[in-house]
Design a protein around this motif. Sequence first.
Motif, PDB file in Angstrom:
ATOM      1  N   PRO A 143       0.864  -0.987   0.016  1.00  0.00           N
ATOM      2  CA  PRO A 143       0.148  -0.196  -0.154  1.00  0.00           C
ATOM      3  C   PRO A 143       0.963   1.366  -0.076  1.00  0.00           C
ATOM      4  CG  PRO A 143      -0.044  -0.955   2.203  1.00  0.00           C
ATOM      5  CD  PRO A 143       0.749  -1.849   1.234  1.00  0.00           C
TER       6      PRO A 143
ATOM      7  N   ALA B  80      -0.442   4.587   1.193  1.00  0.00           N
ATOM      8  CA  ALA B  80      -0.454   4.647   2.667  1.00  0.00           C
ATOM      9  C   ALA B  80       0.627   4.679   3.335  1.00  0.00           C
ATOM     10  CB  ALA B  80      -1.350   3.242   3.184  1.00  0.00           C
TER      11      ALA B  80
ATOM     12  N   GLN C  91       1.904   8.549   3.393  1.00  0.00           N
ATOM     13  CA  GLN C  91       0.910   9.057   4.368  1.00  0.00           C
ATOM     14  C   GLN C  91       1.482   8.864   5.713  1.00  0.00           C
ATOM     15  OE1 GLN C  91      -1.581  11.579   3.546  1.00  0.00           O
ATOM     16  NE2 GLN C  91      -1.021  11.987   5.642  1.00  0.00           N
TER      17      GLN C  91
ATOM     18  N   ALA D 176       1.883   0.922   8.148  1.00  0.00           N
ATOM     19  CA  ALA D 176       0.904   0.838   7.239  1.00  0.00           C
ATOM     20  C   ALA D 176       0.728  -0.200   6.377  1.00  0.00           C
ATOM     21  CB  ALA D 176       1.344   2.333   6.157  1.00  0.00           C
TER      22      ALA D 176
ATOM     23  N   HIS E 172      -2.904  -1.747   6.395  1.00  0.00           N
ATOM     24  CA  HIS E 172      -3.552  -1.481   4.852  1.00  0.00           C
ATOM     25  C   HIS E 172      -3.689  -2.507   4.030  1.00  0.00           C
ATOM     26  CE1 HIS E 172      -4.482   2.990   5.773  1.00  0.00           C
ATOM     27  NE2 HIS E 172      -3.706   2.793   6.756  1.00  0.00           N
TER      28      HIS E 172
ATOM     29  N   ASP F  63      -4.774  -0.241  -0.639  1.00  0.00           N
ATOM     30  CA  ASP F  63      -3.949   1.336  -0.708  1.00  0.00           C
ATOM     31  C   ASP F  63      -5.261   2.206  -0.297  1.00  0.00           C
ATOM     32  OD1 ASP F  63      -1.990   3.034  -0.391  1.00  0.00           O
ATOM     33  OD2 ASP F  63      -1.218   2.473  -2.457  1.00  0.00           O
ATOM     34  N   ILE F  64      -4.805   3.437   0.059  1.00  0.00           N
ATOM     35  CA  ILE F  64      -5.689   4.711   0.350  1.00  0.00           C
ATOM     36  C   ILE F  64      -5.627   5.402  -1.064  1.00  0.00           C
ATOM     37  CG2 ILE F  64      -5.053   4.429   2.549  1.00  0.00           C
ATOM     38  CD1 ILE F  64      -3.415   7.005   2.317  1.00  0.00           C
TER      39      ILE F  64
END
Length: 214
Positions: free
Chosen positions: A115, A118, A121, A198, A202, A205-206
């Motif tokens: 991810p 993510a 971030q 992350a 996750h 992914d975001i």
Amino acid sequence: MRLLVTAFDPFGGEPVNPALEAVRRLPAEIAGAEVVTLQVPTVFGRSIDVVTAAIDELRPDAVICVGQAGGRPDVTPERVAINVDDARIPDNEGNQPLDRSVADDGPAAYFATLPVKAMVQAIRDEGLPSSLSNTAGTFVCNHLMYGVLHHLAVGGRSEVRAGFVHVPFIPEQADQHPGAPGLPLGDIVRGLTSALVAVVEHREDIALAAGATH
């Protein structure tokens, strides 16, 4: 959950590799996941052999390879690996392939299955600089990222996620390269730790604006 985290030995005349120094300092458990670390030779071919053997033995849930990107100012998860070896400098055994394929039977590229947005971030949330990179170069870092993803794809092991993270010089290296940025080793460790959290948290992914205009 088990994470396999790899890092290269020093190369290119550098006395240290910040990727290796940071990976050595990672905790043995992150967000409830076991962290297994592995030193990898900065050598075409052999680097893939070492990591894929560890994958087959350890059966990790995710593989995160880490390397040095001197000149970059931030911690950069990689989006893609390309099927090209084109070495500007020799590796640690004197190999310098030019315009060769990593895998003759492989596709032009593989996207990371981590991810990656993510991860970016999460690193930023720690107050550290991070961006998503769209080039892992054409040296041993890209070679290993591609080789790991190819090994997993050919083996039908889509459940194992994999990718690569580049880290900048540490300050004592940057001092020897006028104009090059550096990031303290402790910050690199914190950034990698956040990225691994992350990975654990996750599966998908975001959505994050992390593209590049050039």
